[in-house]
Design a protein around this motif. Structure first.
Motif, PDB file in Angstrom:
ATOM      1  N   ASP A   1       0.817  -1.214   0.000  1.00  0.00           N
ATOM      2  CA  ASP A   1       0.000   0.000   0.000  1.00  0.00           C
ATOM      3  C   ASP A   1       0.848   1.261   0.000  1.00  0.00           C
ATOM      4  O   ASP A   1       0.323   2.369   0.160  1.00  0.00           O
ATOM      5  CB  ASP A   1      -0.935   0.007   1.208  1.00  0.00           C
ATOM      6  CG  ASP A   1      -2.081  -0.981   1.048  1.00  0.00           C
ATOM      7  OD1 ASP A   1      -2.857  -0.821   0.092  1.00  0.00           O
ATOM      8  OD2 ASP A   1      -2.174  -1.918   1.850  1.00  0.00           O
ATOM      9  N   GLY A   2       2.163   1.093  -0.163  1.00  0.00           N
ATOM     10  CA  GLY A   2       3.056   2.235  -0.303  1.00  0.00           C
ATOM     11  C   GLY A   2       3.576   2.822   0.995  1.00  0.00           C
ATOM     12  O   GLY A   2       4.307   3.813   0.968  1.00  0.00           O
ATOM     13  N   HIS A   3       3.230   2.224   2.148  1.00  0.00           N
ATOM     14  CA  HIS A   3       3.690   2.761   3.422  1.00  0.00           C
ATOM     15  C   HIS A   3       5.160   2.393   3.671  1.00  0.00           C
ATOM     16  O   HIS A   3       5.568   1.252   3.417  1.00  0.00           O
ATOM     17  CB  HIS A   3       2.841   2.237   4.581  1.00  0.00           C
ATOM     18  CG  HIS A   3       1.389   2.538   4.448  1.00  0.00           C
ATOM     19  ND1 HIS A   3       0.422   1.568   4.386  1.00  0.00           N
ATOM     20  CD2 HIS A   3       0.737   3.726   4.332  1.00  0.00           C
ATOM     21  CE1 HIS A   3      -0.763   2.122   4.253  1.00  0.00           C
ATOM     22  NE2 HIS A   3      -0.597   3.437   4.213  1.00  0.00           N
ATOM     23  N   LEU A   4       5.919   3.343   4.176  1.00  0.00           N
ATOM     24  CA  LEU A   4       7.291   3.069   4.591  1.00  0.00           C
ATOM     25  C   LEU A   4       7.240   2.273   5.889  1.00  0.00           C
ATOM     26  O   LEU A   4       6.702   2.742   6.901  1.00  0.00           O
ATOM     27  CB  LEU A   4       8.043   4.383   4.790  1.00  0.00           C
ATOM     28  CG  LEU A   4       9.485   4.292   5.330  1.00  0.00           C
ATOM     29  CD1 LEU A   4      10.371   3.481   4.390  1.00  0.00           C
ATOM     30  CD2 LEU A   4      10.054   5.692   5.551  1.00  0.00           C
ATOM     31  N   THR A   5       7.792   1.053   5.877  1.00  0.00           N
ATOM     32  CA  THR A   5       7.664   0.163   7.040  1.00  0.00           C
ATOM     33  C   THR A   5       8.979  -0.074   7.770  1.00  0.00           C
ATOM     34  O   THR A   5       8.969  -0.503   8.927  1.00  0.00           O
ATOM     35  CB  THR A   5       7.099  -1.201   6.600  1.00  0.00           C
ATOM     36  OG1 THR A   5       7.978  -1.788   5.617  1.00  0.00           O
ATOM     37  CG2 THR A   5       5.704  -1.038   6.006  1.00  0.00           C
ATOM     38  N   PHE A   6      10.112   0.160   7.102  1.00  0.00           N
ATOM     39  CA  PHE A   6      11.398  -0.135   7.753  1.00  0.00           C
ATOM     40  C   PHE A   6      12.467   0.812   7.233  1.00  0.00           C
ATOM     41  O   PHE A   6      12.581   1.040   6.024  1.00  0.00           O
ATOM     42  CB  PHE A   6      11.825  -1.582   7.477  1.00  0.00           C
ATOM     43  CG  PHE A   6      13.198  -1.917   7.986  1.00  0.00           C
ATOM     44  CD1 PHE A   6      13.400  -2.209   9.332  1.00  0.00           C
ATOM     45  CD2 PHE A   6      14.300  -1.915   7.138  1.00  0.00           C
ATOM     46  CE1 PHE A   6      14.675  -2.503   9.810  1.00  0.00           C
ATOM     47  CE2 PHE A   6      15.574  -2.208   7.597  1.00  0.00           C
ATOM     48  CZ  PHE A   6      15.756  -2.507   8.946  1.00  0.00           C
ATOM     49  N   VAL A   7      13.253   1.354   8.157  1.00  0.00           N
ATOM     50  CA  VAL A   7      14.399   2.203   7.828  1.00  0.00           C
ATOM     51  C   VAL A   7      15.621   1.622   8.514  1.00  0.00           C
ATOM     52  O   VAL A   7      15.628   1.457   9.747  1.00  0.00           O
ATOM     53  CB  VAL A   7      14.166   3.658   8.273  1.00  0.00           C
ATOM     54  CG1 VAL A   7      15.435   4.483   8.078  1.00  0.00           C
ATOM     55  CG2 VAL A   7      13.003   4.274   7.510  1.00  0.00           C
ATOM     56  N   GLN A   8      16.634   1.292   7.738  1.00  0.00           N
ATOM     57  CA  GLN A   8      17.873   0.758   8.290  1.00  0.00           C
ATOM     58  C   GLN A   8      18.517   1.800   9.212  1.00  0.00           C
ATOM     59  O   GLN A   8      18.644   2.971   8.847  1.00  0.00           O
ATOM     60  CB  GLN A   8      18.826   0.415   7.135  1.00  0.00           C
ATOM     61  CG  GLN A   8      20.126  -0.228   7.549  1.00  0.00           C
ATOM     62  CD  GLN A   8      19.962  -1.697   7.884  1.00  0.00           C
ATOM     63  OE1 GLN A   8      18.928  -2.288   7.593  1.00  0.00           O
ATOM     64  NE2 GLN A   8      20.968  -2.269   8.518  1.00  0.00           N
ATOM     65  N   GLN A   9      18.866   1.388  10.429  1.00  0.00           N
ATOM     66  CA  GLN A   9      19.460   2.282  11.424  1.00  0.00           C
ATOM     67  C   GLN A   9      18.610   3.550  11.595  1.00  0.00           C
ATOM     68  O   GLN A   9      19.097   4.676  11.496  1.00  0.00           O
ATOM     69  CB  GLN A   9      20.899   2.647  11.027  1.00  0.00           C
ATOM     70  CG  GLN A   9      21.842   1.445  11.007  1.00  0.00           C
ATOM     71  CD  GLN A   9      23.224   1.790  10.531  1.00  0.00           C
ATOM     72  OE1 GLN A   9      23.664   1.308   9.491  1.00  0.00           O
ATOM     73  NE2 GLN A   9      23.922   2.646  11.289  1.00  0.00           N
ATOM     74  N   GLU A  10      17.357   3.319  11.871  1.00  0.00           N
ATOM     75  CA  GLU A  10      16.399   4.427  11.963  1.00  0.00           C
ATOM     76  C   GLU A  10      16.828   5.491  12.964  1.00  0.00           C
ATOM     77  O   GLU A  10      16.574   6.693  12.781  1.00  0.00           O
ATOM     78  CB  GLU A  10      15.025   3.869  12.326  1.00  0.00           C
ATOM     79  CG  GLU A  10      13.921   4.905  12.343  1.00  0.00           C
ATOM     80  CD  GLU A  10      12.548   4.295  12.582  1.00  0.00           C
ATOM     81  OE1 GLU A  10      11.625   5.059  12.955  1.00  0.00           O
ATOM     82  OE2 GLU A  10      12.400   3.067  12.398  1.00  0.00           O
ATOM     83  N   GLY A  11      17.500   5.076  14.016  1.00  0.00           N
ATOM     84  CA  GLY A  11      17.912   6.029  15.038  1.00  0.00           C
ATOM     85  C   GLY A  11      18.932   7.039  14.575  1.00  0.00           C
ATOM     86  O   GLY A  11      19.154   8.051  15.242  1.00  0.00           O
ATOM     87  N   GLU A  12      19.559   6.813  13.442  1.00  0.00           N
ATOM     88  CA  GLU A  12      20.543   7.747  12.907  1.00  0.00           C
ATOM     89  C   GLU A  12      19.895   8.972  12.253  1.00  0.00           C
ATOM     90  O   GLU A  12      20.577   9.940  11.945  1.00  0.00           O
ATOM     91  CB  GLU A  12      21.413   7.043  11.861  1.00  0.00           C
ATOM     92  CG  GLU A  12      22.314   5.952  12.402  1.00  0.00           C
ATOM     93  CD  GLU A  12      23.524   6.525  13.115  1.00  0.00           C
ATOM     94  OE1 GLU A  12      24.043   7.564  12.648  1.00  0.00           O
ATOM     95  OE2 GLU A  12      23.919   5.967  14.146  1.00  0.00           O
ATOM     96  N   PHE A  13      18.568   8.911  12.019  1.00  0.00           N
ATOM     97  CA  PHE A  13      17.888  10.014  11.326  1.00  0.00           C
ATOM     98  C   PHE A  13      17.301  10.998  12.338  1.00  0.00           C
ATOM     99  O   PHE A  13      17.153  10.693  13.524  1.00  0.00           O
ATOM    100  CB  PHE A  13      16.795   9.457  10.409  1.00  0.00           C
ATOM    101  CG  PHE A  13      17.336   8.755   9.205  1.00  0.00           C
ATOM    102  CD1 PHE A  13      17.490   9.414   7.996  1.00  0.00           C
ATOM    103  CD2 PHE A  13      17.730   7.430   9.292  1.00  0.00           C
ATOM    104  CE1 PHE A  13      18.016   8.764   6.896  1.00  0.00           C
ATOM    105  CE2 PHE A  13      18.255   6.770   8.191  1.00  0.00           C
ATOM    106  CZ  PHE A  13      18.399   7.440   6.995  1.00  0.00           C
ATOM    107  N   PHE A  14      16.975  12.186  11.855  1.00  0.00           N
ATOM    108  CA  PHE A  14      16.535  13.280  12.715  1.00  0.00           C
ATOM    109  C   PHE A  14      15.028  13.467  12.583  1.00  0.00           C
ATOM    110  O   PHE A  14      14.518  13.821  11.520  1.00  0.00           O
ATOM    111  CB  PHE A  14      17.263  14.573  12.328  1.00  0.00           C
ATOM    112  CG  PHE A  14      18.752  14.439  12.342  1.00  0.00           C
ATOM    113  CD1 PHE A  14      19.470  14.565  13.528  1.00  0.00           C
ATOM    114  CD2 PHE A  14      19.438  14.160  11.168  1.00  0.00           C
ATOM    115  CE1 PHE A  14      20.852  14.438  13.530  1.00  0.00           C
ATOM    116  CE2 PHE A  14      20.815  14.031  11.165  1.00  0.00           C
ATOM    117  CZ  PHE A  14      21.532  14.164  12.351  1.00  0.00           C
ATOM    118  N   ASP A  15      14.316  13.219  13.666  1.00  0.00           N
ATOM    119  CA  ASP A  15      12.867  13.455  13.717  1.00  0.00           C
ATOM    120  C   ASP A  15      12.154  12.775  12.547  1.00  0.00           C
ATOM    121  O   ASP A  15      11.298  13.365  11.874  1.00  0.00           O
ATOM    122  CB  ASP A  15      12.561  14.963  13.697  1.00  0.00           C
ATOM    123  CG  ASP A  15      13.223  15.697  14.858  1.00  0.00           C
ATOM    124  OD1 ASP A  15      13.196  15.148  15.971  1.00  0.00           O
ATOM    125  OD2 ASP A  15      13.756  16.792  14.627  1.00  0.00           O
TER     126      ASP A  15
END
Length: 424
Positions: free
Chosen positions: A127-141
């Protein structure tokens, strides 16, 4: 525009006075500047067919479509709820193309539960939703709910999948198609699952190839060697005229009768046609498809050969009286190049003989298509020379007038609307 029967003393072109009868210009087929506006005015505003639902047989099925004319690639997918959706084929992280195999500019298809970017493994559900980001904690807000795939307007009619790149389509798909096209509802498109596909890169403007299939004035001459000599000679001397033309909004139709001289006279048939019981018009054994929709054969030809429905801008549905259909697509890649796609659809063959009959029809179509395409590059180069700037059209070429006039109307409308809002 209304539908008219042609009186014996009249002409089709006279029924559509807005088209005129003067020579026409092909500047719209040789001007790089016109093409750049045409891309935005037509191909980013009209509904475009990109495939059929049979290409998405189950949940998670997808295919990609490269659309240079819109400067994008799209993913078309059947979601977990069974809905057909389309997205721009781009990852929201760094802009990498999301779905591709070994060659990023080649189209692909498959089945998956989610889409994973090759670059940094960001994942998106169907359905086009972003479900996973590698090393998500490295990104800002990071709020993943804000970074799903970019949707493309998508709708389905009679199993044909259409997309629209406008921010908001000016018409629904059904309204855009209009009564002439929706009059085909009920034709057993879904039963035609035996498929043959051809693709060719053509060094000519897309409209010039559409023009080639919008009239049959050329048939007795250009295709003379494809038919038995006795028939070709008689046809060339007598000429050919289709019994019905029709224009409805931006779309067009030409119908032909179904008289096949080589089927009536054994001496005029090719040996291969006798062996395979097939030819250009398809297998001789016509399947029982049940009642046909009212929109077919509006001229009530008997026998009936075909109806060629030209859907603006670049899609053709050609339905044969022998019980099968084919489609054409003309995808611009520049002002003087395009990709041509021809796809033939038959009912599933029940025997090896039926399969061979379909294959002969597919090969015969390819030969005719090559003959039509053979003139295009010569036409393109000579029109670009501008030694001649206006060209004569006969009454049978009325649909050619309409395509070029309709394209110009969309371009003029776009220029007017963008000028009103101060767009460049």
């Amino acid at each position: 525009m209304a539908r008219f029967p042609k009186p014996p003393e009249g002409s089709w072109t006279e029924h559509y006075p807005d088209l005129g009868t003067d020579p026409v210009s092909y500047e719209d087929s040789i001007s790089p500047e016109f093409y750049e506006v045409e891309r935005k005015a037509v191909f980013k505003r009209a509904w475009l067919n990109v495939g059929r639902v049979e290409q998405l047989p189950r949940k998670g099925s997808y295919f990609t479509k490269e659309l240079k004319v819109a400067n994008t690639s799209i993913i078309v997918v059947r979601t977990t709820s069974g809905e057909v959706k389309a997205y721009h084929n781009i990852c929201r992280h760094r802009g990498n193309k999301l779905v591709w195999n070994d060659m990023p500019l080649e189209e692909t298809s498959g089945v998956c539960r989610q889409f994973t970017c090759k670059y940094h493994a960001w994942r998106y559900d169907l359905d086009g939703h972003l479900t996973f980001v590698q090393q998500e904690g490295e990104f800002f807000d990071l709020d993943k709910s804000r970074y799903g795939l970019v949707p493309v307007h998508c709708d389905v009619w009679e199993g044909f999948i259409f997309v629209n790149f406008a921010p908001e389509p000016e018409q629904s798909l059904r309204d855009f198609l209009g009564p002439m096209i929706t009059g085909l509802e009920g034709y057993p498109f879904a039963e035609m699952t035996s498929r043959f596909y051809y693709r060719s890169e053509v060094k000519a403007n897309w409209k010039l190839y559409m023009d080639a299939f919008q009239e049959f004035y050329h048939a007795p001459i250009l295709h003379a060697n494809q038919s038995p000599s006795t028939f070709s000679k008689a046809a060339a001397e007598a000429g050919f005229e289709a019994p019905h033309y029709r224009i409805d909004g931006p779309h067009r139709l030409v119908s032909t009768s179904g008289i096949r001289a080589w089927e009536m006279d054994p001496d005029m048939r090719k040996p291969m046609e006798d062996i395979c019981q097939s030819g250009l018009f398809g297998p001789w054994d016509k399947p029982d498809l049940g009642p046909m929709p009212e929109g077919l054969n509006p001229a009530k030809c008997e026998p009936w050969g075909l109806d060629s429905f030209q859907l603006f801008p670049n899609f053709v549905i050609l339905i044969w009286g022998q019980g099968w259909y084919l489609t054409y697509h003309y995808w611009p890649t520049s002002f003087n190049t395009h990709i041509f796609e021809g796809t033939l659809y038959f009912p599933q063959p029940r025997t090896p003989r039926e399969r061979i009959a379909q294959e002969l029809a597919a090969v015969s179509f390819k030969e005719y298509g090559l003959q039509d395409a053979n003139t295009l590059e010569a036409t393109q180069t000579m029109v670009e020379a501008r030694a001649v700037n206006e060209f004569l059209l006969c009454d049978q070429e009325v649909l050619i007038r309409h395509l070029h006039k309709e394209t110009a109307a969309w371009v003029d409308d776009y220029r007017r609307k963008t000028a009103e809002v101060g767009a460049p």
